[in-house]
Design a protein around this motif. Structure first.
Motif, PDB file in Angstrom:
ATOM      1  N   ALA A  90       0.820  -1.216   0.000  1.00 34.85           N
ATOM      2  CA  ALA A  90       0.000   0.000   0.000  1.00 34.85           C
ATOM      3  C   ALA A  90       0.850   1.260   0.000  1.00 34.85           C
ATOM      4  O   ALA A  90       0.445   2.290  -0.554  1.00 34.85           O
ATOM      5  CB  ALA A  90      -0.935   0.002   1.211  1.00 34.85           C
ATOM      6  N   GLY A  91       2.043   1.195   0.587  1.00 36.08           N
ATOM      7  CA  GLY A  91       2.858   2.391   0.721  1.00 36.08           C
ATOM      8  C   GLY A  91       3.881   2.619  -0.362  1.00 36.08           C
ATOM      9  O   GLY A  91       4.657   3.582  -0.297  1.00 36.08           O
ATOM     10  N   ASP A  92       3.911   1.753  -1.362  1.00 33.60           N
ATOM     11  CA  ASP A  92       4.912   1.881  -2.427  1.00 33.60           C
ATOM     12  C   ASP A  92       4.217   1.864  -3.786  1.00 33.60           C
ATOM     13  O   ASP A  92       3.705   0.828  -4.213  1.00 33.60           O
ATOM     14  CB  ASP A  92       5.918   0.735  -2.336  1.00 33.60           C
ATOM     15  N   ARG A  93       4.225   2.990  -4.470  1.00 26.23           N
ATOM     16  CA  ARG A  93       3.565   3.054  -5.772  1.00 26.23           C
ATOM     17  C   ARG A  93       4.333   2.293  -6.853  1.00 26.23           C
ATOM     18  O   ARG A  93       3.857   2.158  -7.984  1.00 26.23           O
ATOM     19  CB  ARG A  93       3.370   4.509  -6.202  1.00 26.23           C
ATOM     20  N   GLY A 125      -7.058 -12.945  -2.782  1.00 29.22           N
ATOM     21  CA  GLY A 125      -7.633 -11.763  -3.422  1.00 29.22           C
ATOM     22  C   GLY A 125      -7.266 -10.470  -2.732  1.00 29.22           C
ATOM     23  O   GLY A 125      -8.035  -9.504  -2.765  1.00 29.22           O
ATOM     24  N   MET A 126      -6.077 -10.413  -2.145  1.00 31.99           N
ATOM     25  CA  MET A 126      -5.664  -9.240  -1.390  1.00 31.99           C
ATOM     26  C   MET A 126      -5.028  -8.158  -2.256  1.00 31.99           C
ATOM     27  O   MET A 126      -4.936  -7.006  -1.833  1.00 31.99           O
ATOM     28  CB  MET A 126      -4.671  -9.649  -0.290  1.00 31.99           C
ATOM     29  N   ASP A 132       0.584  -2.611 -14.719  1.00 23.93           N
ATOM     30  CA  ASP A 132       1.925  -3.084 -14.324  1.00 23.93           C
ATOM     31  C   ASP A 132       2.326  -2.687 -12.902  1.00 23.93           C
ATOM     32  O   ASP A 132       3.514  -2.692 -12.561  1.00 23.93           O
ATOM     33  CB  ASP A 132       2.989  -2.588 -15.315  1.00 23.93           C
ATOM     34  N   ARG A 133       1.379  -2.300 -12.070  1.00 21.74           N
ATOM     35  CA  ARG A 133       1.679  -2.049 -10.668  1.00 21.74           C
ATOM     36  C   ARG A 133       0.610  -2.704  -9.809  1.00 21.74           C
ATOM     37  O   ARG A 133      -0.480  -3.046 -10.283  1.00 21.74           O
ATOM     38  CB  ARG A 133       1.780  -0.555 -10.359  1.00 21.74           C
ATOM     39  N   LEU A 134       0.936  -2.885  -8.539  1.00 24.17           N
ATOM     40  CA  LEU A 134       0.019  -3.563  -7.626  1.00 24.17           C
ATOM     41  C   LEU A 134      -0.554  -2.598  -6.608  1.00 24.17           C
ATOM     42  O   LEU A 134       0.091  -1.618  -6.223  1.00 24.17           O
ATOM     43  CB  LEU A 134       0.764  -4.684  -6.882  1.00 24.17           C
ATOM     44  N   ARG A 135      -1.754  -2.898  -6.181  1.00 24.16           N
ATOM     45  CA  ARG A 135      -2.402  -2.168  -5.095  1.00 24.16           C
ATOM     46  C   ARG A 135      -3.227  -3.154  -4.297  1.00 24.16           C
ATOM     47  O   ARG A 135      -3.496  -4.275  -4.742  1.00 24.16           O
ATOM     48  CB  ARG A 135      -3.295  -1.059  -5.642  1.00 24.16           C
TER      49      ARG A 135
END
Length: 249
Positions: A90-93, A125-126, A132-135
């Motif tokens: 969550a803290g790294d874009r 499912g978290m 190309d990025r995760l959230r």
């Protein structure tokens, strides 16, 4: 994905809602001042009250409405390690999927989550991959918040016999039923695991109202601050009797 249950003017409707639709429901509810609560499973409950004209002239009837969102894949209990991993994402874009030793891992600029843990986060499912990025998924975010704000109330002490040093010890000397000389304490403490709520209610019902208000305030603040409003067309409500899009029936 969520199982959506709507209690509206003409009955109950059930269906499914994707993350975008669920986000729209939450932001619409917050904008209209409806009550929202998050569940530890990663879902939400939206409630509001309609005031309708009754059958007799001048009478008003309160009609309760609600929309519940139950995740098809509940978050489940979150360990300290899992919370730390989710905080990294969550803290790294720059969080993204990478390969290490032929296996997929979650990686950021200066950190990496092992392949086995990555597989568990994906299976639960978290995490969601976008461009190309995760959230974190909406389910994970709601579940995290709900589990960070676990509220409780204490049982009232009830009837007790005051000590000899109690200046009010003589109160109630003539009470019947074996309660002569006893006092009653019906108060109940309301607390939250976040530490921000530590209040006292005159009775347990009042304490429960305090915890409910706290959870709803936390949900409203999160929606307003972290969920971007989804634009909706300016159109008159439909004639469905109160669908999720209208939230007026």
């Amino acid at each position: 994905m969520y199982r959506e249950t709507i209690h509206h003017a003409t009955g109950v409707a059930e269906g499914t809602a994707n993350e975008r639709h669920a986000t729209r429901l939450l932001t619409t509810a917050a904008r209209r001042g409806h009550a929202v609560e998050f569940t530890p499973a990663g879902g939400a409950l939206i409630t509001w009250t309609r005031h309708l004209f009754g059958r007799s002239e001048g009478s008003v009837v309160r009609a309760e409405r609600s929309i519940s969102l139950e995740p098809l894949m509940p978050v489940g209990a979150l360990s300290t390690t899992t919370r730390m991993d989710l905080a990294l994402i969550a803290g790294d874009r720059h969080a993204h999927y990478a390969e290490k030793g032929g296996r997929r891992v979650v990686a950021g600029l200066t950190w990496e989550i092992p392949a086995f843990t990555t597989a568990k986060l994906r299976a639960r499912g978290m995490v969601v991959e976008e461009e190309d990025r995760l959230r974190l998924s909406l389910t994970a975010r709601l579940g995290l918040l709900a589990q960070q704000h676990r509220t409780r109330t204490t049982a009232p002490e009830g009837w007790y016999r005051p000590s000899a040093a109690d200046p009010y010890g003589s109160a109630g000397l003539n009470r019947p039923g074996g309660r002569a000389g006893m006092l009653r304490d019906g108060g109940s403490a309301a607390t939250c695991s976040c530490g921000a709520l530590s209040a006292w209610g005159g009775d347990r019902d009042e304490a429960r109202r305090l915890t409910l208000a706290h959870r709803r305030a936390v949900a409203a603040a999160f929606i307003t601050e972290h969920l971007a409003p989804v634009p909706t067309p300016a159109a008159a409500p439909c004639n469905c009797g109160g669908c999720a899009a209208c939230m007026t029936g």
